[in-house]
Design an enzyme around this catalytic site. Sequence first.
Site, PDB file in Angstrom:
ATOM      1  NE  ARG A  38      -3.107  -0.056   3.059  1.00  0.00           N
ATOM      2  CZ  ARG A  38      -2.860   0.003   4.378  1.00  0.00           C
ATOM      3  NH1 ARG A  38      -2.462  -1.077   5.019  1.00  0.00           N
ATOM      4  NH2 ARG A  38      -3.021   1.123   5.047  1.00  0.00           N
ATOM      5  CG  ASN A  39       5.251   3.206   1.054  1.00  0.00           C
ATOM      6  OD1 ASN A  39       5.717   3.829   0.106  1.00  0.00           O
ATOM      7  ND2 ASN A  39       5.453   3.566   2.313  1.00  0.00           N
ATOM      8  CG  PHE A  40       1.076   6.068  -2.174  1.00  0.00           C
ATOM      9  CD1 PHE A  40       0.132   5.366  -2.899  1.00  0.00           C
ATOM     10  CD2 PHE A  40       0.668   6.738  -1.027  1.00  0.00           C
ATOM     11  CE1 PHE A  40      -1.202   5.340  -2.509  1.00  0.00           C
ATOM     12  CE2 PHE A  40      -0.661   6.721  -0.627  1.00  0.00           C
ATOM     13  CZ  PHE A  40      -1.591   6.022  -1.376  1.00  0.00           C
ATOM     14  CB  THR A 142       5.725   7.171  -0.121  1.00  0.00           C
ATOM     15  OG1 THR A 142       6.658   6.430   0.660  1.00  0.00           O
ATOM     16  CG2 THR A 142       6.445   8.198  -0.992  1.00  0.00           C
TER      17      THR A 142
END
Length: 166
Positions: A38-40, A142
Amino acid sequence: MNVSSFPPLIDERSRILILGSMPGVASLRAYQYYGNPRNFLWRILYALFDNREPDPDYEDRLAFALGNGVALWDVIANCERKGSLDSDIKLAVPNDIPGLLQRYPNIEALVCNGAKSFAELSKHYGSFPEVAGRKVIRMPSTSPIPTPQYRGLEDRLQAWRAIMEL
């Protein structure tokens, strides 16, 4: 719980060093930089440098970052922390950022991924010539956790476009 960061991902082509604070639980379990799906971060890097989705294979992601002059590390070497929140970090011991910069003089800019990374870098090394002599910028984290200013991928991506001008 005592947690430790990973070795730096860097080579002689690296011009930009992205500094996180400390990997979250999902990343530590996977032993991967930005291993929480889920980290961008990976989506942002791929959007900026190649306008596409990230490679599924982690080793390919690392090669992509290095191939685009991007190095990865964390400001904190180890700390006490329950869970993944930066606000829960206690007893932080910094990594040797000045030493790394001496070994890799081609690094032109330090990009802090979030407020904690920036605060720890400034606190421990802000006056060191290896840091003070380079561009240091703070980018929004992020992390997938929404903030009042940054709700999701698109607004973070817009902010992170600034690294393309470094």
